[in-house]
Design an enzyme around this catalytic site. Structure first.
Site, mmCIF file in Angstrom:
data_model
loop_
_atom_site.group_PDB
_atom_site.id
_atom_site.type_symbol
_atom_site.label_atom_id
_atom_site.label_comp_id
_atom_site.label_asym_id
_atom_site.label_seq_id
_atom_site.Cartn_x
_atom_site.Cartn_y
_atom_site.Cartn_z
ATOM 1 N N PHE A 102 -8.009 22.774 -23.981
ATOM 2 C CA PHE A 102 -8.324 21.343 -24.086
ATOM 3 C C PHE A 102 -9.455 21.093 -23.103
ATOM 4 C CE2 PHE A 102 -8.154 17.278 -25.633
ATOM 5 C CZ PHE A 102 -8.391 16.420 -24.593
ATOM 6 N N THR A 103 -10.356 20.210 -23.446
ATOM 7 C CA THR A 103 -11.618 20.055 -22.720
ATOM 8 C C THR A 103 -11.416 19.797 -21.232
ATOM 9 O OG1 THR A 103 -11.536 17.751 -23.385
ATOM 10 C CG2 THR A 103 -12.895 19.211 -24.727
ATOM 11 N N LYS A 106 -0.903 8.288 -23.320
ATOM 12 C CA LYS A 106 -0.480 8.632 -24.678
ATOM 13 C C LYS A 106 0.989 8.275 -24.823
ATOM 14 C CE LYS A 106 -4.263 11.264 -23.954
ATOM 15 N NZ LYS A 106 -5.050 11.190 -22.709
ATOM 16 N N PHE A 154 -19.969 16.233 -25.325
ATOM 17 C CA PHE A 154 -19.643 15.430 -26.502
ATOM 18 C C PHE A 154 -19.465 13.956 -26.140
ATOM 19 C CE2 PHE A 154 -15.427 15.105 -24.948
ATOM 20 C CZ PHE A 154 -15.273 16.265 -24.218
ATOM 21 N N ASP A 159 1.578 20.777 -20.049
ATOM 22 C CA ASP A 159 0.826 19.540 -20.290
ATOM 23 C C ASP A 159 1.737 18.689 -21.165
ATOM 24 O OD1 ASP A 159 -2.538 18.657 -21.339
ATOM 25 O OD2 ASP A 159 -0.697 17.488 -21.303
ATOM 26 N N ARG A 185 -14.209 16.816 -33.079
ATOM 27 C CA ARG A 185 -13.470 17.874 -32.382
ATOM 28 C C ARG A 185 -13.922 19.214 -32.970
ATOM 29 N NH1 ARG A 185 -11.230 16.223 -27.651
ATOM 30 N NH2 ARG A 185 -13.520 16.127 -27.564
ATOM 31 N N TYR A 237 0.833 -1.190 0.000
ATOM 32 C CA TYR A 237 0.000 0.000 0.000
ATOM 33 C C TYR A 237 0.874 1.249 0.000
ATOM 34 C CZ TYR A 237 -3.658 3.332 0.949
ATOM 35 O OH TYR A 237 -4.510 4.393 0.844
HETATM 36 C C1 LIG Z 1 -3.499 17.132 -24.086
HETATM 37 C C2 LIG Z 1 -4.297 16.336 -23.098
HETATM 38 C C3 LIG Z 1 -5.107 15.268 -23.511
HETATM 39 O O1 LIG Z 1 -5.166 14.953 -24.819
HETATM 40 C C4 LIG Z 1 -5.857 14.549 -22.541
HETATM 41 C C5 LIG Z 1 -6.742 13.481 -22.891
HETATM 42 N N1 LIG Z 1 -6.925 13.209 -24.155
HETATM 43 C C6 LIG Z 1 -7.770 12.377 -24.707
HETATM 44 C C7 LIG Z 1 -8.849 11.631 -23.922
HETATM 45 C C8 LIG Z 1 -9.997 12.597 -23.956
HETATM 46 C C9 LIG Z 1 -10.053 13.585 -23.022
HETATM 47 C C10 LIG Z 1 -10.975 14.635 -23.174
HETATM 48 C C11 LIG Z 1 -11.794 14.663 -24.270
HETATM 49 O O2 LIG Z 1 -12.566 15.760 -24.538
HETATM 50 C C12 LIG Z 1 -11.766 13.643 -25.141
HETATM 51 F F1 LIG Z 1 -12.679 13.670 -26.083
HETATM 52 C C13 LIG Z 1 -10.838 12.640 -25.032
HETATM 53 C C14 LIG Z 1 -7.780 12.319 -26.169
HETATM 54 O O3 LIG Z 1 -8.464 11.455 -26.738
HETATM 55 O O4 LIG Z 1 -7.124 13.166 -26.788
HETATM 56 C C15 LIG Z 1 -5.724 14.941 -21.179
HETATM 57 C C16 LIG Z 1 -6.480 14.239 -20.058
HETATM 58 O O5 LIG Z 1 -5.851 12.995 -19.845
HETATM 59 P P1 LIG Z 1 -6.677 11.707 -19.368
HETATM 60 O O6 LIG Z 1 -7.558 11.329 -20.518
HETATM 61 O O7 LIG Z 1 -5.607 10.688 -19.078
HETATM 62 O O8 LIG Z 1 -7.466 12.114 -18.155
HETATM 63 C C17 LIG Z 1 -4.916 15.990 -20.827
HETATM 64 N N2 LIG Z 1 -4.213 16.670 -21.773
#
Ligand SMILES: CC1=C(O)/C(=C\N=C(/Cc2ccc(O)c(F)c2)C(=O)O)C(COP(=O)(O)O)=CN1
Length: 456
Positions: free
Chosen positions: A123-124, A257, A448, A214, A381, A71
């Site tokens: 970014f969302t 990623k 979305f 980021d 997007r 843990y």
């Molecule tokens: C540059 C950045 C990202 O691209 C990102 C995530 N990305 C996704 C998944 C996703 C996120 C938000 C959306 O509106 C979306 F439709 C798709 C993606 O497909 O691109 C995160 C967040 O990282 P988490 O996914 O590990 O929590 C932080 N920063």
């Protein structure tokens, strides 16, 4: 120039199911014309996202067997911490379950309600967590980033005049930090140059403003610096990554990623006081500070993934595959965001469907048509992703109305890319007969993901 291939061979495969058009018509109707609501088993080539969909190597799978599931104080945490310190250069590390876990913590710890958070395009999840912490996001990206046809080599760059004007207008004490993304997802996976981050650093030093990165696709960003920026052709990806990070005060990361794992994230800062607060917050929201919502095995696999992700021949192959698909499409004059970015091809739905007004969701329509044609899943997007302006309640109307074909790392072959290109062309050839959509269900947050649509 001789052709060359990926620096790996395939040891295991996962069978794919090919569906019929009528199966796909039914599946899409049940999914409310939203690709996020499709079942994976109804998808042939899944280009929804590069997040968590990447193939782990045999060494990463071996690391899964080395999970120390204590843990507190897991061996795997110390290995991950050392690996992040080595490759990203930050001093203090907090593991989180994924990127938005890290975004949540840094937003809570580093934003006071009412402060501004300038960033290179929204970014969302990043913007949402900044707003939930009371921050006001302000886009300070260069204008070219909003033009899908501009060939600027670093469209992710910060516009220094916009940034300085904001700091002078609101006062440095009202700027929480600069939120810098490398690459910029919503602009089409577009990179930030080393010269730009250096210039942002010196501007921020003049006013005492922090910069947080980021780092989600920073290794792809490093590749564009190596390829396009004066003086970096002979620097390794690892050296470029570390130099870029050295101009920032910390970073959050979605390891799903670049770091080639199916779950995981981290947060890293250089300031001891800020780290103290983050290490305290993580136990409230993610888990003890030595696991942050992750199993030990996940952290071990992430450490291996980081080491693999900075290999020059790997990242060149990764970006090369995206570029290959882009070239197939531009050979057929199909409108995509240029220059081709790091993780995806972004179809320009506005130019693809000039007869469909933005309020009828052209990018969502394109994602639906592509799925119907061939079982390829992509991601909207555009206006659906942009959501509503909290002040007016009306849609945001983004200049970029894009459908993202996101290429997972080490998953699909060149033959899959050929099939994707031919499917896009088939949909393009039928574009004049295509009608738009109307939204019939709209959730409150990040609509979305779960919105439902019907054909007009
Ligand atoms: C540059 C950045 C990202 O691209 C990102 C995530 N990305 C996704 C998944 C996703 C996120 C938000 C959306 O509106 C979306 F439709 C798709 C993606 O497909 O691109 C995160 C967040 O990282 P988490 O996914 O590990 O929590 C932080 N920063």
């Amino acid at each position: 120039r001789r052709s060359w291939a990926e620096p790996w061979k395939i040891k295991m495969v996962e069978p794919l199911r090919v569906t019929t058009r009528e199966e796909r018509e039914r599946a899409l109707a049940e999914a409310g014309y939203n690709t996020f609501l499709l079942r994976s088993e109804d998808v042939y080539i899944d280009l929804l996202t590069d997040s968590g969909t990447n193939a782990m190597s045999d060494r990463q799978w071996a690391a899964i067997m080395l999970g120390d599931e204590a843990y507190a104080g897991s061996r795997n945490f110390y290995r991950l911490e050392a690996t992040i310190q080595q490759y990203y250069g930050y001093r203090y590390v907090v593991p989180t379950h994924q990127g938005r876990g890290a975004e949540h913590l840094i937003s809570r710890a580093a934003i006071r309600p009412g402060q501004y958070v300038p960033g290179n395009m929204y970014f969302t999840t990043t913007r949402l967590h900044q707003e939930l912490a009371g921050g006001i996001f302000v886009d300070v990206i260069i204008d070219e980033a909003h033009d899908p046809q501009s060939l600027h080599p670093f469209k992710g760059n910060v516009d220094l005049d916009k940034l300085e004007a904001l700091i002078r207008r609101e006062g440095a004490q009202n700027i929480a930090y600069v939120s810098l993304a490398g690459t910029v997802n919503m602009a089409g996976g577009q990179p930030v140059s080393m010269a730009n981050v250096r210039a942002v650093r010196s501007l921020c030093d003049r006013y005492g403003v922090r910069i947080f990165l980021d780092a989600t696709r920073m290794i792809e960003n490093a590749f564009f610096i190596q390829e396009r920026e004066e003086g970096y052709a002979n620097r390794s990806i690892a050296e470029i990554l570390k130099e870029f990070c050295s101009y920032t005060d910390g970073a959050w990361m979605s390891a799903k990623k670049d770091a080639l794992v199916n779950i995981g994230g981290w947060l890293a800062v250089n300031d001891a006081e800020l780290f103290d607060e983050l290490r305290n917050l993580v136990v409230v929201y993610e888990g003890l500070h030595t696991y942050g919502g992750l199993a030990g095995r996940d952290m071990e696999a992430m450490a291996v993934g980081i080491e693999e992700s900075v290999q020059d021949d790997y990242i060149r192959a990764r970006i090369g595959q995206v570029r290959y698909l882009g070239e197939l499409l531009t050979d057929w004059d199909i409108p995509i965001v240029q220059p081709v970015g790091g993780h995806a091809i972004f179809l320009d739905a506005r130019r693809f469907y000039p007869h469909i007004p933005q309020r009828e969701f052209p990018a969502q329509t394109l994602a639906a048509e592509l799925y119907l044609d061939s079982g390829i899943r992509s991601m909207e997007r555009g206006i659906a992703s942009a959501g509503r302006d909290p002040k007016t309640g009306d849609h945001y109307y983004p200049k970029l109305e894009l459908t993202r074909l996101t290429i997972p790392r080490r998953v699909y072959t060149q033959a899959h890319m050929d099939v994707v290109a031919e499917a896009v062309k088939a949909v393009y050839d039928a574009r004049a007969q295509t009608r738009g959509l109307r939204m019939v269900y709209e959730p409150k947050y990040l609509r979305f993901f779960q919105a439902r649509f019907e054909r007009l």
